[in-house]
Write an enzyme that holds these catalytic residues in place. Structure first.
Site, PDB file in Angstrom:
ATOM      1  N   TYR A  28      25.660  33.811  53.115  1.00 31.05           N
ATOM      2  CA  TYR A  28      26.411  32.909  52.224  1.00 31.05           C
ATOM      3  C   TYR A  28      26.508  31.515  52.841  1.00 31.05           C
ATOM      4  O   TYR A  28      26.292  30.506  52.166  1.00 31.05           O
ATOM      5  CB  TYR A  28      27.802  33.506  51.982  1.00 31.05           C
ATOM      6  CG  TYR A  28      28.667  32.760  50.992  1.00 31.05           C
ATOM      7  CD1 TYR A  28      28.369  32.753  49.637  1.00 31.05           C
ATOM      8  CD2 TYR A  28      29.817  32.071  51.413  1.00 31.05           C
ATOM      9  CE1 TYR A  28      29.174  32.083  48.723  1.00 31.05           C
ATOM     10  CE2 TYR A  28      30.626  31.399  50.509  1.00 31.05           C
ATOM     11  CZ  TYR A  28      30.300  31.418  49.164  1.00 31.05           C
ATOM     12  OH  TYR A  28      31.110  30.750  48.258  1.00 31.05           O
ATOM     13  N   SER A  83      31.058  25.023  49.197  1.00 27.40           N
ATOM     14  CA  SER A  83      32.101  25.826  49.845  1.00 27.40           C
ATOM     15  C   SER A  83      32.419  25.212  51.198  1.00 27.40           C
ATOM     16  O   SER A  83      31.607  24.447  51.743  1.00 27.40           O
ATOM     17  CB  SER A  83      31.563  27.249  50.043  1.00 27.40           C
ATOM     18  OG  SER A  83      32.407  28.009  50.874  1.00 27.40           O
TER      19      SER A  83
HETATM   20  P1  NAD Z   1      33.232  34.355  40.324  1.00 28.19           P
HETATM   21  O1  NAD Z   1      32.536  35.552  40.867  1.00 28.19           O
HETATM   22  O2  NAD Z   1      34.358  34.533  39.390  1.00 28.19           O
HETATM   23  O3  NAD Z   1      32.199  33.359  39.653  1.00 28.19           O
HETATM   24  C1  NAD Z   1      30.831  33.332  39.915  1.00 28.19           C
HETATM   25  C2  NAD Z   1      30.136  33.241  38.573  1.00 28.19           C
HETATM   26  O4  NAD Z   1      28.727  33.087  38.773  1.00 28.19           O
HETATM   27  C3  NAD Z   1      30.343  34.520  37.762  1.00 28.19           C
HETATM   28  O5  NAD Z   1      30.691  34.175  36.436  1.00 28.19           O
HETATM   29  C4  NAD Z   1      28.983  35.193  37.813  1.00 28.19           C
HETATM   30  O6  NAD Z   1      28.716  35.989  36.697  1.00 28.19           O
HETATM   31  C5  NAD Z   1      28.079  33.970  37.884  1.00 28.19           C
HETATM   32  N1  NAD Z   1      26.763  34.319  38.408  1.00 28.19           N
HETATM   33  C6  NAD Z   1      26.483  35.025  39.522  1.00 28.19           C
HETATM   34  N2  NAD Z   1      25.150  35.168  39.650  1.00 28.19           N
HETATM   35  C7  NAD Z   1      24.584  34.526  38.592  1.00 28.19           C
HETATM   36  C8  NAD Z   1      23.260  34.313  38.163  1.00 28.19           C
HETATM   37  N3  NAD Z   1      22.208  34.790  38.839  1.00 28.19           N
HETATM   38  N4  NAD Z   1      23.044  33.599  37.019  1.00 28.19           N
HETATM   39  C9  NAD Z   1      24.088  33.098  36.317  1.00 28.19           C
HETATM   40  N5  NAD Z   1      25.373  33.278  36.679  1.00 28.19           N
HETATM   41  C10 NAD Z   1      25.611  33.991  37.787  1.00 28.19           C
HETATM   42  O7  NAD Z   1      33.705  33.560  41.608  1.00 28.19           O
HETATM   43  P2  NAD Z   1      34.241  32.066  41.750  1.00 28.19           P
HETATM   44  O8  NAD Z   1      35.133  32.094  42.898  1.00 28.19           O
HETATM   45  O9  NAD Z   1      34.694  31.510  40.455  1.00 28.19           O
HETATM   46  O10 NAD Z   1      32.892  31.329  42.221  1.00 28.19           O
HETATM   47  C11 NAD Z   1      32.374  30.162  41.597  1.00 28.19           C
HETATM   48  C12 NAD Z   1      31.656  29.336  42.643  1.00 28.19           C
HETATM   49  O11 NAD Z   1      32.586  28.869  43.612  1.00 28.19           O
HETATM   50  C13 NAD Z   1      30.574  30.096  43.423  1.00 28.19           C
HETATM   51  O12 NAD Z   1      29.461  29.264  43.640  1.00 28.19           O
HETATM   52  C14 NAD Z   1      31.266  30.409  44.742  1.00 28.19           C
HETATM   53  O13 NAD Z   1      30.344  30.584  45.789  1.00 28.19           O
HETATM   54  C15 NAD Z   1      32.105  29.151  44.893  1.00 28.19           C
HETATM   55  N6  NAD Z   1      33.234  29.276  45.808  1.00 28.19           N
HETATM   56  C16 NAD Z   1      34.210  30.197  45.581  1.00 28.19           C
HETATM   57  C17 NAD Z   1      35.279  30.304  46.470  1.00 28.19           C
HETATM   58  C18 NAD Z   1      36.390  31.308  46.280  1.00 28.19           C
HETATM   59  O14 NAD Z   1      37.161  31.531  47.222  1.00 28.19           O
HETATM   60  N7  NAD Z   1      36.564  31.909  45.124  1.00 28.19           N
HETATM   61  C19 NAD Z   1      35.335  29.453  47.574  1.00 28.19           C
HETATM   62  C20 NAD Z   1      34.337  28.514  47.769  1.00 28.19           C
HETATM   63  C21 NAD Z   1      33.286  28.434  46.872  1.00 28.19           C
END
Ligand code: NAD
Length: 239
Positions: free
Chosen positions: A137, A124
């Site tokens: 985070y 991130s």
């Molecule tokens: P999201 O919540 O849709 O996806 C996160 C996924 O991780 C979900 O499918 C959830 O079920 C899964 N998950 C959570 N805990 C888990 C566990 N203990 N075991 C297995 N799976 C688990 O959100 P997203 O935005 O698609 O996030 C994906 C990645 O991108 C994450 O690592 C998040 O930190 C990162 N990210 C997201 C953003 C954003 O703005 N959306 C920005 C930077 C980084």
């Protein structure tokens, strides 16, 4: 055909990444805690679905009966809240899914991974800068980047690379939760809350999941064979 594993494949960025690799002809396995969400991702694609919690050592080990060529540690998340209101439970949970989850996935992925292998962490912009309302985070995502940079040095001589993708706010449920939290906290309507959430991005908008997918596909491709230990910011210039 490459064998690709995507964690957190049941939603958001993970879903978009998994579908892009499957559409490119790779053999994709997705994992997450909810089998139904994984099956939804797989609809119309030839993908394997395995439910597993990335914080559970035995469940992660069980994913790696056969080695993968590309492993994307995407599962992650966390709740917003300043330090003084942060409970130990939330702190531990945030470190567990982001940092420990990536550690377990990468450690098991290395068993049997051969030259050309790719380890990619969904980090991130919070891996590269702090944020007053996201101490847990940001700490966890900084930790993910420390892990990536260290593993990269360890695997380099084997022809394997390890990199991080660092998005700003991406249009997913996670970003939607941040918009709702800002809206509630500052008593703003959705448009005003969205404007506040994207204010750090010089392009002034949410990032599309496919813009993150493109970075992942590049790091997994032969074009990135000499890119190792890198934090690839996908943030419109925020970093
Ligand atoms: P999201 O919540 O849709 O996806 C996160 C996924 O991780 C979900 O499918 C959830 O079920 C899964 N998950 C959570 N805990 C888990 C566990 N203990 N075991 C297995 N799976 C688990 O959100 P997203 O935005 O698609 O996030 C994906 C990645 O991108 C994450 O690592 C998040 O930190 C990162 N990210 C997201 C953003 C954003 O703005 N959306 C920005 C930077 C980084």
């Amino acid at each position: 055909m490459r064998r690709v594993l995507v964690t957190g494949g049941g939603s958001g960025i993970g879903r978009a990444v998994a579908r892009a690799f499957a559409a490119a002809g790779d053999h994709v396995t997705i994992t997450g805690r909810r089998l139904e969400a994984l099956q939804e991702t797989a609809q119309g694609f030839d993908m394997d679905c395995h439910s597993a919690d990335v914080t559970d050592e035995a469940q992660v080990q069980a994913l790696f009966d056969t080695p993968y060529d590309v492993v994307i540690a995407n599962a992650g998340g966390g709740v917003a809240g300043k330090l003084r209101g942060l409970t130990l439970e939330n702190w531990n949970a945030t470190l567990a899914v982001n940092m420990t989850g990536t550690f377990l996935i990468f450690r098991e992925a290395l068993h049997g991974m051969t030259a050309g292998g790719r380890l990619i962490a969904m980090a991130s912009t919070a891996s590269l800068k702090g944020g007053a309302a996201i101490p847990a985070y940001a700490a966890a995502k900084h930790g993910v980047l420390g892990l990536v940079r260290s593993v990269a040095l360890d695997v380099a001589s084997k022809g394997i690379t390890c990199n991080a993708v660092c998005p700003g706010f991406v249009e997913t449920d996670l970003a939607e939760a941040a918009i709702s939290a800002v809206s509630k906290r500052f008593d703003l309507d959705r448009d005003a809350a969205l404007a506040q959430v994207v204010s750090d991005n010089p392009m002034g908008r949410l990032i599309a999941p496919d813009e993150v997918v493109a970075a992942v596909m590049f790091l997994a491709s032969p074009y990135a064979s000499m890119v190792n230990g890198h934090a690839l910011s996908v943030s419109g210039g925020e970093i």
